[in-house]
Motif scaffolding. Structure first.
Motif, PDB file in Angstrom:
ATOM      1  N   GLU A   1     -51.034  21.188 -30.907  1.00 35.26           N
ATOM      2  CA  GLU A   1     -50.273  21.234 -32.156  1.00 35.26           C
ATOM      3  C   GLU A   1     -48.954  21.937 -31.855  1.00 35.26           C
ATOM      4  OE1 GLU A   1     -50.581  24.381 -34.809  1.00 35.26           O
ATOM      5  OE2 GLU A   1     -50.114  25.359 -32.908  1.00 35.26           O
TER       6      GLU A   1
ATOM      7  N   GLU B   1     -60.315  14.325 -28.940  1.00 36.05           N
ATOM      8  CA  GLU B   1     -61.286  13.982 -29.990  1.00 36.05           C
ATOM      9  C   GLU B   1     -61.859  12.603 -29.683  1.00 36.05           C
ATOM     10  OE1 GLU B   1     -60.387  15.242 -34.084  1.00 36.05           O
ATOM     11  OE2 GLU B   1     -58.299  15.195 -33.461  1.00 36.05           O
TER      12      GLU B   1
ATOM     13  N   TYR C   1     -53.791  30.610 -40.735  1.00 30.69           N
ATOM     14  CA  TYR C   1     -53.254  30.565 -42.095  1.00 30.69           C
ATOM     15  C   TYR C   1     -53.625  31.776 -42.938  1.00 30.69           C
ATOM     16  CZ  TYR C   1     -52.122  25.741 -41.093  1.00 30.69           C
ATOM     17  OH  TYR C   1     -51.597  24.617 -40.541  1.00 30.69           O
TER      18      TYR C   1
ATOM     19  N   SER D   1     -56.304  12.708 -43.763  1.00 32.55           N
ATOM     20  CA  SER D   1     -55.271  13.739 -43.864  1.00 32.55           C
ATOM     21  C   SER D   1     -53.978  13.240 -43.217  1.00 32.55           C
ATOM     22  CB  SER D   1     -55.759  15.015 -43.175  1.00 32.55           C
ATOM     23  OG  SER D   1     -54.671  15.867 -42.983  1.00 32.55           O
TER      24      SER D   1
HETATM   25  P1  HAM Z   1     -53.219  19.713 -38.453  1.00 28.39           P
HETATM   26  O1  HAM Z   1     -53.794  19.547 -39.823  1.00 28.39           O
HETATM   27  O2  HAM Z   1     -54.155  20.034 -37.357  1.00 28.39           O
HETATM   28  O3  HAM Z   1     -52.101  20.842 -38.594  1.00 28.39           O
HETATM   29  O4  HAM Z   1     -52.419  18.412 -38.057  1.00 28.39           O
HETATM   30  C1  HAM Z   1     -51.416  17.884 -38.890  1.00 28.39           C
HETATM   31  C2  HAM Z   1     -51.533  16.381 -38.968  1.00 28.39           C
HETATM   32  O5  HAM Z   1     -51.562  15.812 -37.658  1.00 28.39           O
HETATM   33  C3  HAM Z   1     -52.818  15.878 -39.614  1.00 28.39           C
HETATM   34  O6  HAM Z   1     -52.721  15.889 -41.025  1.00 28.39           O
HETATM   35  C4  HAM Z   1     -52.884  14.450 -39.065  1.00 28.39           C
HETATM   36  O7  HAM Z   1     -52.054  13.578 -39.823  1.00 28.39           O
HETATM   37  C5  HAM Z   1     -52.300  14.599 -37.685  1.00 28.39           C
HETATM   38  N1  HAM Z   1     -53.381  14.632 -36.672  1.00 28.39           N
HETATM   39  C6  HAM Z   1     -54.146  15.674 -36.312  1.00 28.39           C
HETATM   40  N2  HAM Z   1     -55.017  15.320 -35.355  1.00 28.39           N
HETATM   41  C7  HAM Z   1     -54.804  14.014 -35.091  1.00 28.39           C
HETATM   42  C8  HAM Z   1     -55.384  13.055 -34.195  1.00 28.39           C
HETATM   43  N3  HAM Z   1     -56.334  13.376 -33.315  1.00 28.39           N
HETATM   44  N4  HAM Z   1     -54.900  11.788 -34.203  1.00 28.39           N
HETATM   45  C9  HAM Z   1     -53.913  11.441 -35.060  1.00 28.39           C
HETATM   46  N5  HAM Z   1     -53.327  12.298 -35.925  1.00 28.39           N
HETATM   47  C10 HAM Z   1     -53.755  13.572 -35.944  1.00 28.39           C
HETATM   48  C11 HAM Z   1     -51.348  21.286 -37.550  1.00 28.39           C
HETATM   49  O8  HAM Z   1     -51.286  20.774 -36.475  1.00 28.39           O
HETATM   50  C12 HAM Z   1     -50.487  22.488 -37.911  1.00 28.39           C
HETATM   51  N6  HAM Z   1     -49.729  22.881 -36.728  1.00 28.39           N
HETATM   52  C13 HAM Z   1     -49.572  22.175 -39.084  1.00 28.39           C
HETATM   53  C14 HAM Z   1     -48.673  23.316 -39.433  1.00 28.39           C
HETATM   54  C15 HAM Z   1     -47.362  23.434 -39.139  1.00 28.39           C
HETATM   55  N7  HAM Z   1     -49.040  24.403 -40.078  1.00 28.39           N
HETATM   56  C16 HAM Z   1     -47.992  25.218 -40.210  1.00 28.39           C
HETATM   57  N8  HAM Z   1     -46.962  24.629 -39.612  1.00 28.39           N
END
Ligand code: HAM
Length: 418
Positions: free
Chosen positions: A81, A114, A262, A279
């Protein structure tokens, strides 16, 4: 030996790459318009950066990180991330001793091992935004609104925003304790993962999608029974900001998110059209993370949008929009190729997209290719045209037809058509 891409990782090429470019352009417009600067961080970081921020007991760190020792034995990880990397870069270059106010955005690949399925990949892209050194609840509202604005400008409908407050270091321990007391007698009804989570990370159990866990946690105490006064005031401030910004939301006290950093605000954008991986984007406030990673004690808030999921929701007509006018140059014979070669470059400099194929001989095959590439006009030049000094310009779209244009006047002719 024939190679193919790694499972869960994909090539992005034509025609869908046009959608990616459009999404990136709009995201940049929205975020730069709100004073965010782009931050490009390496995809590899020290593994400990993620274990200490995302959290040791989260699924991302426990099961999904691509970690490996480098040649000297240092543990590295492909970033799962963007927030931890942004915080690291902020502390390293931009924080100043007291913690400077900064707004950053990033667009790039993230990696999580994943089980791949629709909407879930091992390399996926995020558009993220982070604001450092602002504790005001309107900053949370603004950041949420900016994600909403990106969806609006892309014409995406039916996205639901869920909002929660997770409390802070002061009030969360009491909530955690109340939740533990409620959950301990129910331990045997929980799934294996949640049984493990029980003592280490009980809040995550509320987010489990397994039926047994949903049933067992019905009636569990909610975070709202324990929020301290400051957290309530903040939560109300965020909601007031969202109302002022006309950004509709729902409150979901069970939404806890899968990352440990968070505090207070947590939010998620969901879409029913995404299927099981519903999501679209998520984010929240992480007021202690900068300090915990060795920086000044500055609060921060941000979001990340999943680009593959966003693109899967785009209206299909979007791929055509915004594409510049295309010209195809059909040179029949070597003399025509020699004559037209510099003109191709002139037309490109004037802002047109100009294509050709020096290896195709017949007019028929050149026209077929021009049609496949979606060109607006074809410039045809063969021996006759060279003799007369007049190219034939064939319109491929709208009112079709052929117009003679002097070779020396091609640039002027197309400049008026951009
Ligand atoms: P997260 O909810 O883990 O948050 O990921 C954000 C978005 O990334 C998810 O809502 C989804 O759309 C996309 N995503 C996550 N995993 C996958 C996957 N394996 N394949 C496709 N899309 C995926 C974060 O990453 C935090 N860093 C958000 C944040 C920024 N919070 C504060 N600042």
């Amino acid at each position: 030996m024939k190679f193919s891409s790694i499972k869960g990782m994909h090539d992005i090429g034509p025609p869908e790459v046009a959608l990616w470019q459009r999404v990136e352009r709009i995201a940049r417009e929205v975020l730069e318009g709100a004073g965010f600067s782009e931050l490009r961080t390496p995809v590899l970081e020290e593994e400990a950066l993620f274990t200490q921020s995302v959290g040791n007991t989260t699924e991302i760190v426990e099961k999904e990180m691509y970690s490996f020792p480098d040649r000297k034995g240092k543990l590295l990880a492909l970033r799962p991330e963007g927030t931890a990397s942004a915080v690291r870069a902020y502390i390293e270059h931009y924080a100043a001793p007291g913690g400077a106010y900064q707004r950053f955005y990033y667009i790039g690949p993230m990696f999580r091992s994943e089980r791949p399925q629709k909407g879930r990949y091992r390399q996926f892209f995020q558009i993220g935004a982070e604001v450092f050194a602002s504790s005001h609840p309107f900053t949370d509202a603004e950041i949420i609104h900016l994600a909403h604005e990106i969806f609006q400008r892309l014409g995406i409908q039916g996205v639901i925003l869920q909002l929660n407050s997770l409390g802070c270091k002061k009030c969360r321990p009491a909530y955690r304790e109340a939740l533990l007391q409620f959950l301990r007698p129910l331990a045997s009804k929980l799934c294996e993962d949640c049984q493990r989570r029980l003592e280490r990370n009980p809040l995550r159990i509320l987010d489990c999608k397994k039926e047994g866990c949903i049933a067992a946690t019905t009636g569990a105490p909610t975070v709202f029974d324990h929020l301290c006064e400051e957290c309530w005031a903040h939560f109300e401030g965020v909601q007031q900001g969202l109302k002022r910004l006309k950004t509709p939301y729902e409150i979901n006290p069970r939404m806890v998110r899968g990352l440990d950093y968070y505090e207070r605000t947590a939010f998620e954008f969901l879409s029913g059209e995404l299927g099981a991986q519903n999501s679209l984007a998520g984010g929240g406030r992480y007021d202690d993370l900068v300090k915990d990673l060795g920086g000044p004690p500055v609060p921060a808030v941000g979001f990340a949008i999943g680009m593959e999921r966003l693109i899967s929701l785009l209206p299909s007509q979007a791929s055509q929009e915004g594409a510049g006018k295309k010209v195809y140059v059909a040179c029949l014979g070597e003399a025509a190729q020699r004559e037209l070669l510099p003109i191709l470059s002139d037309l490109r400099r004037a802002g047109l997209t100009v294509m050709t194929d020096f290896d195709q001989g017949s007019l028929k095959s050149l026209l077929r290719q021009a049609d496949r590439l979606g060109t607006d006009w074809v410039i045809i030049v063969g021996e006759d045209e060279l003799k007369s000094g007049q190219a034939q310009v064939k319109a491929m779209k709208g009112e079709k037809g052929q117009t003679p244009v002097p070779l020396s006047g091609l640039l002027a002719y197309f400049q008026g058509k951009k």
